[in-house]
Design an enzyme around this catalytic site. Sequence first.
Site, PDB file in Angstrom:
ATOM      1  N   ASP A 367       0.896  -1.113  -0.099  1.00 55.41           N
ATOM      2  CA  ASP A 367       0.070  -0.154   0.007  1.00 55.41           C
ATOM      3  C   ASP A 367       0.773   1.230  -0.099  1.00 55.41           C
ATOM      4  O   ASP A 367       1.948   1.186   0.141  1.00 55.41           O
ATOM      5  CB  ASP A 367      -0.877   0.074   1.240  1.00 55.41           C
ATOM      6  CG  ASP A 367      -1.804   1.207   1.301  1.00 55.41           C
ATOM      7  OD1 ASP A 367      -2.281   1.490   0.337  1.00 55.41           O
ATOM      8  OD2 ASP A 367      -1.748   2.032   2.309  1.00 55.41           O
ATOM      9  N   ASP A 556      -1.531  -1.029   6.077  1.00 53.94           N
ATOM     10  CA  ASP A 556      -1.862  -0.301   7.217  1.00 53.94           C
ATOM     11  C   ASP A 556      -3.379  -0.173   7.479  1.00 53.94           C
ATOM     12  O   ASP A 556      -3.743  -0.160   8.988  1.00 53.94           O
ATOM     13  CB  ASP A 556      -1.102   0.739   7.608  1.00 53.94           C
ATOM     14  CG  ASP A 556      -1.518   1.870   6.903  1.00 53.94           C
ATOM     15  OD1 ASP A 556      -1.730   2.977   7.492  1.00 53.94           O
ATOM     16  OD2 ASP A 556      -1.573   1.831   5.421  1.00 53.94           O
ATOM     17  N   ASP A 560      -7.068  -2.764   4.075  1.00 53.98           N
ATOM     18  CA  ASP A 560      -5.891  -3.541   3.689  1.00 53.98           C
ATOM     19  C   ASP A 560      -6.081  -4.830   4.011  1.00 53.98           C
ATOM     20  O   ASP A 560      -5.493  -6.115   3.422  1.00 53.98           O
ATOM     21  CB  ASP A 560      -4.627  -2.959   3.931  1.00 53.98           C
ATOM     22  CG  ASP A 560      -4.159  -1.815   3.118  1.00 53.98           C
ATOM     23  OD1 ASP A 560      -4.621  -1.783   1.833  1.00 53.98           O
ATOM     24  OD2 ASP A 560      -3.359  -0.929   3.734  1.00 53.98           O
TER      25      ASP A 560
END
Length: 662
Positions: A367, A556, A560
């Site tokens: 990410d 995080d 996700d």
Amino acid sequence: MRLDEKTSAHQRHDDCCSGKARTQHNGHTHAHEHDHEDHNHGSDGDASILKSRWMLWTSLLILGIFLVLTYIARIQLPRFAEIGLMLVAYFLAGNKTVALAFRKAGRGDFFNEFTLMTIATFGAFYIGEFSEGVAVMIFYEIGELFQDIAVNKSKRSIKALLDIRPDTVTVLRNDKPQQTAPENVRIGEKILVRPGEKVALDGTMHSVSGIFNTAALTGEPKPQVIAQNETVLAGMISTEKSVEIEVNALFRDSKLSRILEMVQEASARKAPTQLLISRLARIYTPVVFLLSLLIILAPALFVAPYDFDQWLYRGMVFLVIACPCALTVSIPLGYFGGIGLASRNGILVKGANFLDIITRIDTVVSDKTGTLTKGVFKVQKVETSVDEARFVRMAASLESHSTHPVARAVVEYAGDVELTKPAEVEEIAGHGLKGLIDGKPVLAGNTRLLDKYSVDYPPELAAIVETIVVVAIDNMYAGHFLIADQVKDDAAKAVSDLKGLGISTIMLSGDKDAVVAKVARDLGIDKSYGGLLPEDKVKIVQQLKNQGKRIAFVGDGVNDAPVIALADAGIAMGALGSDATIETADIVIQNDQPSRIASAVKIGKITKSVVYQNISLAFAVKIAVMALGAGGVATLWEAVFADVGVALLAILNAYRIQGRQI
């Protein structure tokens, strides 16, 4: 079950040798046995441990005195005196091993190392080799003692976490401080943390600010300044002054409590190599007994004259050297060492199996926001055609009425500037704000806001990749703020280190394509995709897996969690990451540093290498000495020294993991 209540090394050996099944339920490990037998220590406490060790060293002293008198002083003791001394030494060293062997035999469990050692020593006594029988038991117990010491040493990095949570906390009730257990504090109450004290519960800073040592959570010794209304986590230590913290999570729900539960569960999850050795042990131990029996009895069919005592001795040598101590302890000890090393580097690995998995990945998918970037918007540049101080004051005054992160970045940039209270403030959804400041109409937002009110602005603003806040004063374009999320200090190093390990990198983000592409270029990431929804991330990772890629996903945010669960190895940023993501992940980076991803891979490779070295060493030496024993070349003395020696070498090799620098 706490780490310090887990079964001893002897129990783990027993599980491996006998093939006892183990199950995991609610984070606890239960052996499928009616009682948890502790060989040298455990349930009886420290007094039992000291007593067992005193008995062992006393038996070694007796054996040593006997050998000195017999082989150095050449004093021939009466037979009854020799037998008496040896039986006393044998009882002191091996009473628990023999008791366990008989107890297990009573339950139909014959194929374990306790029975193996008991039969070997009884056989030595039968043929009159009392000193050798005692030596077998004593050195076996010494090997077990060193194994236990090594296991406890390797646990230390992990168990140290259990000391992070304080037993008491000072809670402010009716403005009076009261001492109570952390479990009794409710959400919304305020706690007082004095200098040098540990924070017991998660909360938000109620005082103006505080300085905290966060090393216990992140592995980083650098003090962290936490301002009012910012998050404070259990396990942090206030370093300079007393602070008040408003509790926002119960003791059992704090991030630290969940991390500790994960640590305790980690040791119950076995790596494939451990599971393979356990399965082999179920076959290995009965085969060893059968081969030993054949060595003793089969020669009667083709050797003349057949000497039963001679072949019994060879069978006992074979049994002693066949003991799988080096394998059944050094392998889990190696993985314990790897988990401990990771913990010292701010990486929580939730099980030995994940240390194996991380070594096989070839692609890291990450990410962007909060993982490779700080997730905090900052003003990067200000361009204005009017007085900059006046421009910043007017823009920040208007933006102070918005809770949007971009607006907060402008207000933060203004710093201590005294803001003007605007009049007639109106928020235009998806565009920005308008209001009156110093009697003049002010607009602050995106370019669509200026289009809405027919304010001309430079056309090149449309080509800017970063987020911009455009400001118009008195219906004229006055300037703009360039705002961007900051890349983490070690993000570029993280990508470089992964490439050095032969791992490709991909970045997925919900941010706009241009921003994502720029961050990817700056960091040297191989591929990037922007404008993604959570389901789009899942789809891309699934496509990569379908292509045969072995994926580690790093994230995080709560969005996700699904893709972390899908990846071969899910990695979460633990300091600021969402609870759902941390719970789902296999590995947690506690200090939010992306460079620790490569560290996790290196630790996994080091651990796997040491484990394979131990397996090779143990099998090579044992096969060689078993052959010598069956051929009558090796004696019981050589067998026991070879067995204990291999075990100690394997332990020392595994222990090297703890001293490695990553």
